[in-house]
Design a protein around this motif. Structure first.
Motif, PDB file in Angstrom:
ATOM      1  N   SER A  78       0.826  -1.215   0.000  1.00  0.00           N
ATOM      2  CA  SER A  78       0.000   0.000   0.000  1.00  0.00           C
ATOM      3  C   SER A  78       0.857   1.261   0.000  1.00  0.00           C
ATOM      4  O   SER A  78       0.483   2.281  -0.586  1.00  0.00           O
ATOM      5  N   GLU A  79       2.025   1.200   0.640  1.00  0.00           N
ATOM      6  CA  GLU A  79       2.934   2.357   0.633  1.00  0.00           C
ATOM      7  C   GLU A  79       3.542   2.550  -0.758  1.00  0.00           C
ATOM      8  O   GLU A  79       3.717   3.685  -1.209  1.00  0.00           O
ATOM      9  N   THR A  81       2.066   1.635  -3.534  1.00  0.00           N
ATOM     10  CA  THR A  81       0.949   2.135  -4.325  1.00  0.00           C
ATOM     11  C   THR A  81       0.815   3.642  -4.154  1.00  0.00           C
ATOM     12  O   THR A  81       0.658   4.381  -5.131  1.00  0.00           O
ATOM     13  N   SER A  82       0.891   4.110  -2.934  1.00  0.00           N
ATOM     14  CA  SER A  82       0.788   5.537  -2.654  1.00  0.00           C
ATOM     15  C   SER A  82       1.943   6.316  -3.280  1.00  0.00           C
ATOM     16  O   SER A  82       1.745   7.377  -3.862  1.00  0.00           O
ATOM     17  N   GLY A  88      -3.706  -0.542  -6.541  1.00  0.00           N
ATOM     18  CA  GLY A  88      -3.245  -1.669  -5.742  1.00  0.00           C
ATOM     19  C   GLY A  88      -3.048  -2.913  -6.586  1.00  0.00           C
ATOM     20  O   GLY A  88      -2.073  -3.647  -6.410  1.00  0.00           O
TER      21      GLY A  88
END
Length: 169
Positions: A78-79, A81-82, A88
């Motif tokens: 998720s990090e 992806t950010s 995702g």
């Protein structure tokens, strides 16, 4: 891509004239800035795609490797992806391929067994070490003709524009 038009200007000037002819009631002035930002971004990404051809990674995969290389610790998907602004599902797909290629490894997250951390391998670091300096050099060449003060001003203005879009700004 049409060359500079007879009345002068660049591609975006040409596009803006076309919009003005077809939609004279719409003030297309923002295209002068946003259109150029978009076009420069597209051209820069196209250059990067071409430059990465022999590296064994795609542009999105390179961005994942760079996110991991910048971090002082393994990252949750998720990090990544950010940091890369991909979905995702895209992060998972590309992380899978990077893992199979030996550029990334998955590590268990001690506090939550459902979470997997991504970490750069030596082979992944080698790709970043080879490609990142070349990318920065291409970026530097794009800014040729601007002195240091012009670059600072441009960066400050673009930071303000980005602040209008970035969440939490």
């Amino acid at each position: 891509m049409p060359p500079a038009t007879p009345s002068g200007g660049d591609f975006i000037d040409h596009v803006r004239r076309q919009w003005s002819e077809n939609y004279p009631e719409v003030d297309s002035a923002p295209i002068e800035v946003i259109g150029r930002i978009t076009r420069i971004g597209s051209l820069a990404l196209h250059q990067l795609d071409r430059a990465l051809t022999g590296s064994g990674v795609s542009r999105v995969e390179f961005e994942i490797l760079c996110a991991l290389a910048r971090s002082d610790r393994p990252l949750r998907a998720s990090e990544v992806t950010s940091a890369t602004m991909t979905s995702g599902a895209s992060t998972t797909k590309h992380a899978d391929r990077l893992t199979r290629a030996g550029f990334v490894e998955r590590l268990p997250f001690e506090r939550d067994g459902r979470v997997v951390l991504l970490q750069l391998t030596d082979a992944g670091r080698a790709v970043v070490d080879a490609e990142f300096p070349a990318r920065v050099e291409r970026d530097r060449r794009m800014l040729e003709g601007l002195d240091i003060e012009e670059r600072r001003t441009l960066a400050a203005l673009l930071r303000r524009v980005a602040g209008n879009l970035e969440p939490g700004q």
